[in-house]
Motif scaffolding. Structure first.
Motif, short mmCIF file in Angstrom:
data_model
loop_
_atom_site.label_atom_id
_atom_site.label_comp_id
_atom_site.label_asym_id
_atom_site.label_seq_id
_atom_site.Cartn_x
_atom_site.Cartn_y
_atom_site.Cartn_z
N THR B 33 1.35 -1.07 -0.23
CA THR B 33 0.19 0.23 -0.15
C THR B 33 0.94 1.33 -0.04
O THR B 33 1.69 1.29 1.12
N ALA B 35 1.04 5.35 -0.17
CA ALA B 35 0.24 6.85 -0.08
C ALA B 35 0.85 7.70 -0.78
O ALA B 35 2.23 7.84 -0.62
N ASP B 185 -7.59 -2.02 4.86
CA ASP B 185 -7.06 -2.45 5.31
C ASP B 185 -6.69 -4.49 5.22
O ASP B 185 -6.18 -5.25 4.97
N ARG B 188 -7.06 -5.41 2.13
CA ARG B 188 -5.88 -5.60 1.03
C ARG B 188 -5.23 -7.13 1.60
O ARG B 188 -4.92 -7.88 0.42
N CYS B 208 0.06 3.27 5.81
CA CYS B 208 0.29 2.45 4.65
C CYS B 208 1.80 1.86 4.38
O CYS B 208 2.58 2.90 5.29
#
Lengths: 405, 224
Positions: B33, B35, B185, B188, B208
């Motif tokens: 992830t 950001a 989250d 994911r 992230c």
């Protein structure tokens, strides 16, 4: 239900929610309904009148005519008929042709009718067997004259009077060349059903007419069997007749100018009334544009989620069809129903001394309704394609951004 | 995974040409992830649009899930967006004429998936975000947090390899925002989805694996 239907049907339902879009979509459906109904009605009225006219024409016009030049017909004109009298040969050839039910020889000429010292010029029609069908006289040939009422009134004649028929063809007499004349009785007086009766002919038995007017225009009128096609029989006859001497004409060819005018009239009326459908199609385009404007961001989201431009275009094409099919279908059905009602109960009357009928006849033809619907579909499809193309050209990011600004 | 190299993008703003991205390089591994933070107008959304095949760069290359986005035809890109990408927009962008479950099913409908299996899948997702009982509600009948959770379900219904989210908590209160982040989250981790989040919120960025700052058209790593 696929994606395109799913979206289009939901957008169609949503057109009820927005007052402006609802007004425009109602205008579209209403305009298309009025337009298609008006088109169907106009064509039905025209078809009704034209049908009567053509029926009248068919009664008054032989299915086929063989027109001969004045004077003798050379034997070579007949490429198959062996006869000493070429006119009779042509008649024999026609009578032997498949599909021909009857043959009648006619002779047209200009001459005079004289009662004492008052000669008047008249059309003379020599006939054999029975008077032609467009002369409103029933029965077999008479030995005397059949005179139109217009001529009888002008000359003060009545049935049984003797009258002199004068031909411009001179005959040799002891005092020199003199016009040929013959005294004949008046057997019948007929009233023409034609609006213009000035040229109504005086009917003379063919034998007498031939003696007086040998060089008149001669014609063979052919009656066909019900199942025979005039065009086919005409084509067959043309193969056996020298076209420089005699011409074969079908009733359609003989009335070519009138039929052209009827088609032209139908085309012009159709074009004029179709403008209503065209205007309604503009309303459809406006409605689609308004739907697209209100759904701009959503179309952008659909594109962002992977809906290809072609499918978005189909959504709006289908939406255009949904917005127009109800109006067009209702209009077509209403027009046809109203036409049938008006014809059945003869609601609209006309002065019978002016027109051939005393009411406005309507005839709904399936082909006419089909043409109206096809034209409506073409107009609305054109409008829908323009609207749908706008949808397919939307850039997803720009479209979604527009919703926030 | 996502691999971006030397991407530049400029917009013509009247007579002025605004250079938004100046040679951006970015790599986000599968299941990672990232950001992207930065001031307003720094080009975060532009970068996200380029990663999402919604916009094309002036120069550079962009590979997402093995596809070179700069060399694909528009029709192929539409299919790619549908198949491989999930979008969560800042303003949820739900379709108001469709119920919550119909919104969630929409990417599947575009893909031509059978309605029955799609409906079951959408309902499962709605259940995971606690909105199974709101499946028949229209967006205007839902709260902001509920709408955003439905938007996330919509983005995930076809189990995309990459999820792109633009300010996913931007319009939510802190409690709803927290719920949405928890959900992202969880999903994911469960699906090993690659995510790129654009955010102004440092708290969101902190959660992230990779934080990148876009400023002056250039992308700089702030930490991992």
């Amino acid at each position: 239900m696929g994606f395109v239907w799913h979206i289009a049907v939901r957008y169609f339902r949503s057109t009820r929610a927005d007052a402006h879009i609802r007004a425009l979509s109602t205008l579209t459906a209403g305009g298309l309904a009025v337009g298609t109904a008006a088109l169907v009605l106009a064509l039905a009225a025209l078809a009704g009148f034209q049908n009567l006219l053509l029926e009248d024409l068919a009664r008054h016009t032989p299915a086929l005519q063989i027109e001969l030049g004045g004077g003798s017909v050379p034997g070579s004109a007949l490429q198959g008929a062996a006869t000493t009298d070429p006119v009779r040969g042509l008649a024999a050839l026609a009578a032997a042709t498949n599909g021909v039910a009857g043959v009648q020889e006619l002779l047209y000429a200009r001459g005079w009718l004289a009662d004492g010292d008052r000669p008047i010029a008249v059309e003379v029609l020599g006939y054999e067997k029975t008077p032609p069908p467009w002369i409103p006289v029933q029965g077999e040939a008479t030995p005397g004259l059949i005179v139109p009422v217009s001529v009888a009134l002008r000359m003060g004649l009545a049935v049984g009077d003797m009258v002199r028929v004068v031909s411009p063809r001179p005959g040799l007499t002891p005092v020199g060349h003199q016009p040929r004349t013959r005294m004949l009785p008046i057997d019948l007086i007929y009233m023409s059903d034609r609006a213009e009766d000035t040229d109504d002919p005086v009917l003379v038995p063919l034998e007498q007419a031939s003696a007086l007017f040998a060089r008149g225009d001669r014609r063979l009128d052919l009656t066909l069997a019900p199942e025979a096609d005039p065009e086919q029989v005409g084509d067959f006859l043309r193969q056996g007749i020298d076209p420089t001497v005699a011409t074969v004409t079908t009733w359609r060819q003989a009335n070519r100018a009138l039929l052209f005018v009827l088609r032209l009239e139908k085309g012009l009326v159709f074009s004029a009334v179709a403008l209503i459908v065209a205007v309604a199609s503009f309303a459809l385009l406006a409605a689609l544009s308004m739907v697209l404007s209100s759904k701009r961001a959503e179309v952008g989201v659909l594109a962002a989620m992977g809906a290809p431009p072609a499918r978005l275009q189909r959504v709006f094409l289908l939406l255009g069809a949904l917005l127009s099919v109800g109006g067009a279908g209702f209009g077509g059905a209403a027009g046809a129903g109203l036409a049938a009602f008006l014809d059945r109960y003869r609601v609209i009357s006309t002065p019978s001394d002016v027109y051939v009928v005393d009411y406005v006849p309507f005839l709904v033809r399936g082909t006419d309704v089909l043409v109206v619907l096809v034209v409506t579909v073409l107009f609305t499809a054109a409008a829908a394609v323009i609207g749908a193309r706008k949808a397919s050209l939307l850039h997803p990011v720009e479209a979604m951004r527009s919703a926030r600004t | 995974m996502i691999a971006v190299a030397g991407v530049t993008k400029a917009y013509q703003d009247g007579a002025v040409r605004r250079q938004v991205l100046r040679g951006v390089d970015l790599v986000v591994a599968r299941g990672e992830t990232a950001a992207v933070v930065g001031p307003s107008g720094s080009g975060k959304s532009t970068l996200l649009n380029i990663l999402g095949a919604l916009d094309v760069p002036d120069a550079g290359s962009v590979r997402v899930d093995g596809v070179d986005l700069t060399r694909s035809r528009p029709s192929a890109l539409a299919g790619f967006r549908n198949r491989s990408l999930g979008f969560v927009f800042q303003f949820h962008q739900l379709l108001p004429d469709f119920t919550a479950i119909e919104n969630v099913m929409m990417p599947g409908r575009i893909a031509g998936r059978p309605t029955s299996s799609l409906s079951a899948q959408a309902l499962t997702l709605l259940d995971q975000v606690g909105l199974a009982d709101r499946a028949g509600a229209f967006p205007q009948q839902l709260s902001g947090g509920e709408r955003q959770r439905i938007a996330i379900c919509r983005a995930l219904v076809l189990e995309p390899a990459v999820l792109l989210a633009d300010e996913p908590t931007g319009n939510l209160d802190s409690r709803s925002g927290e719920q949405v982040l928890e959900l992202l989250d969880t999903l994911r981790r469960r699906r090993d989805t690659t995510m790129v989040l654009v955010t102004h919120n440092p708290e969101v960025a902190k959660r992230c694996g990779k934080v990148l700052r876009l400023d002056g058209g250039r992308l700089k790593a702030l930490g991992e």
